[in-house]
Enzyme design. Structure first.
Site, PDB file in Angstrom:
ATOM      1  N   SER A 190     -24.553  -6.965 -13.807  1.00  0.00           N
ATOM      2  CA  SER A 190     -25.080  -8.274 -14.198  1.00  0.00           C
ATOM      3  C   SER A 190     -26.131  -8.172 -15.298  1.00  0.00           C
ATOM      4  CB  SER A 190     -25.711  -8.970 -12.983  1.00  0.00           C
ATOM      5  OG  SER A 190     -26.769  -8.193 -12.459  1.00  0.00           O
ATOM      6  N   GLU A 221     -17.653 -13.516 -16.687  1.00  0.00           N
ATOM      7  CA  GLU A 221     -18.057 -13.144 -18.040  1.00  0.00           C
ATOM      8  C   GLU A 221     -17.277 -11.891 -18.457  1.00  0.00           C
ATOM      9  OE1 GLU A 221     -22.653 -14.614 -18.530  1.00  0.00           O
ATOM     10  OE2 GLU A 221     -22.306 -12.841 -17.279  1.00  0.00           O
ATOM     11  N   ASN A 241     -27.402 -14.926 -17.170  1.00  0.00           N
ATOM     12  CA  ASN A 241     -28.695 -14.415 -16.740  1.00  0.00           C
ATOM     13  C   ASN A 241     -29.728 -14.417 -17.856  1.00  0.00           C
ATOM     14  OD1 ASN A 241     -28.402 -13.970 -13.969  1.00  0.00           O
ATOM     15  ND2 ASN A 241     -27.290 -12.074 -14.323  1.00  0.00           N
ATOM     16  N   HIS A 275     -17.899  -9.573 -15.182  1.00  0.00           N
ATOM     17  CA  HIS A 275     -19.014 -10.003 -14.348  1.00  0.00           C
ATOM     18  C   HIS A 275     -18.648 -11.246 -13.548  1.00  0.00           C
ATOM     19  CE1 HIS A 275     -23.337 -11.691 -13.982  1.00  0.00           C
ATOM     20  NE2 HIS A 275     -23.007 -11.006 -12.907  1.00  0.00           N
TER      21      HIS A 275
END
Length: 508
Positions: free
Chosen positions: A123, A156, A194, A144
């Site tokens: 991540s 992702e 993130n 991800h």
């Protein structure tokens, strides 16, 4: 661009919650899957958790017994890495440590066919750095998933510096075939979600640090006015402060201590105390059978005004005039600078200044209100009052919004308030991601809507408000705080100058 076939074997390394969830996604798509974990007990727990998940689905009528048995029949226990040797795709979902990941992936790479794809579910770690430690870095990419993987749609697809285009294309098509919403991005700290999400937590933590409002109030404003499914503090409690703080630290460190991502001492205190959120019973909120429900400090009822004056263009807040008319309030119009006149009090949408600073520059404005995703549907509105405001000003404005059916929360006079500064910072970060070629406008917004359930993509939100408004909010925040944290993305500044939206035909 073609997806892996259902006949292709999928290997998953790591039998924790994420690895077990990825296994279910692949089983649901018809693949045979080998699950491996270095710890036999963890592997047993992972396989048991998958069986339990399918049993619960059958009990709820989501699948029948034949489907459950078919899926479990295609799951193989991989006691050794060699059991993954025939996999067309191996997905690693182990501890977030680059040395451990690279060591395990190097071992499995030696067992795989040359054209097999190796994917990391990392991540935050650099896919480029992981791939560089392997013999075939062109076959390595990030894949991800978001937890829980069988439920959350986003994946992702992360390309490292030398990831082959065909590999990224195959993973994209495969994720699509698996019923996911794939987005492409370059390997960068935090990838899309993130990284772009950091201000959602960071601005709430800063507002709490400055005592602009309490935890329950800020969360209520983000939900009831911003339309976010969860407030920042309840979401951090759910994620776990150890995890959330670590991601913030990782992005901050990887981007060379950029002020935009500065971690919060308040959150560090929680981590140091072991108050990690829901999983430990204490965080910003308390959990458990005897925990008291959070109290939101809604304003007491005030009298509604008989009439208001709309002076100039209210911009994104223009629906307030129609809502007032529907509530039986007489509305008249006059020339002006985008101000509501309520019982003689000048009221305006937050522009990044504090109400006190706004009044000092324009004595006609005494009270500011916060941004709402949809003023018609919003259940909550936040207000901030200038220190120079006349007695009764806040009560008059409170009564107006209550007459529209809104709960009112009065916060201390914080620049940018809650939703406006949060959305401005999210949009700014999303613009930076696009500016740097990390992801497209469309993929950036898709990621935020499907990865963290935002009610609207940050760049679509910027278009709705107006890039110039977002840029002005940031400029005013920067002037107030004197920090690099609120600097505008060059792409946002360009959109603000030209008036062009992010969603234009040739936007990249």
């Amino acid at each position: 661009m073609s997806a892996l076939q259902a006949t292709d074997l999928i290997g998953v390394i790591g039998a924790g919650a994420m690895g077990s969830g990825i296994v279910q996604v692949a089983l649901n798509a018809g693949h045979h899957v080998v699950l491996h974990d270095a710890a036999p007990a963890a592997l047993d727990r992972g396989i048991a958790s998958i069986a339990d998940a399918y049993q619960r689905l059958q009990a709820r009528g989501k699948i029948d017994e034949a489907t459950r048995l078919d899926r479990l029949g295609r799951l193989q226990r991989g006691a050794h890495l060699a059991d993954l040797s025939k996999a067309a795709l191996v997905i690693e979902a182990i501890v977030e440590n680059i040395d451990i990941k690279a060591k395990v992936l190097a071992e499995v790479e030696a067992l795989l066919a040359p054209n097999a794809i190796i994917a990391s579910n990392t991540s935050s770690l650099s896919v480029t750095a992981i791939a560089a430690r392997l013999q075939r870095p062109q076959q390595v990419a990030g894949l991800h998933f978001f937890n829980p993987a069988p439920v959350l749609p986003l994946v992702e697809i992360v390309s490292g510096k030398v990831t082959a285009q065909a590999v990224a294309d195959t993973l994209f098509a495969t994720a699509l075939a698996w019923g996911k919403v794939p987005v492409r991005c370059a390997s960068t700290p935090g990838f899309i979600v993130n990284r772009v999400a950091r201000p959602f937590y960071g601005e709430a933590l800063r507002l709490l640090t400055e005592r602009a409002a309490g935890v329950a109030a800020i969360d209520a404003i983000l939900r009831g006015s911003g339309g976010f499914r969860m407030g920042a503090f309840e979401l951090m409690d759910l994620i776990g402060h150890d995890v959330n703080y670590a991601v913030t630290r990782s992005v901050y460190d990887a981007l060379y201590s950029d002020a935009r991502y500065t971690p919060s001492l308040l959150q560090k205190e929680l981590v140091d105390a072991g108050w990690l959120g829901k999983k430990t019973g204490s965080g910003f909120y308390q959990y458990g059978a005897d925990a008291a429900n959070p109290v939101v400090p809604f304003a007491a009822p005030e009298a509604a005004p008989a009439s208001i004056v709309v002076e100039g263009d209210l911009g994104v807040a223009a629906p307030l005039a129609a809502l007032a008319q529907a509530a039986g309030i007489d509305v008249s119009y006059a020339a002006g600078k985008g101000v509501l006149r309520i019982a003689g009090v000048g009221v305006a949408l937050s522009d990044g200044h504090s109400a006190t600073a706004r009044h000092a520059a324009d004595a006609e404005v005494s009270v500011l209100f916060d941004l709402a995703l949809d003023y018609a549907k919003a259940t909550t509105i936040a207000l901030a009052c200038a220190d120079q405001a006349q007695v009764g000003a806040l009560a008059a404005v409170t009564g107006f919004f209550q007459a529209l059916g809104k709960q009112v929360i009065v916060i201390d006079d914080a620049p940018g308030m809650v939703v406006m500064r949060t959305v401005a910072m999210l949009a700014n970060e999303a613009a930076e991601v696009v500016q740097q070629g990390i992801a497209s406008v469309q993929d950036t917004d898709l990621a935020m809507v499907n990865g963290v359930n935002y009610p609207r993509g940050p760049l679509a939100w910027a278009d709705a408000i107006g890039p110039a408004v977002i840029q002005r909010v940031l400029a005013n925040l920067a002037a107030t705080y004197g920090e690099e944290r609120y600097r505008s993305s060059p792409l946002l500044a360009r959109r603000a100058l030209t008036g062009q939206p992010f969603y234009r035909e040739h936007a990249q």
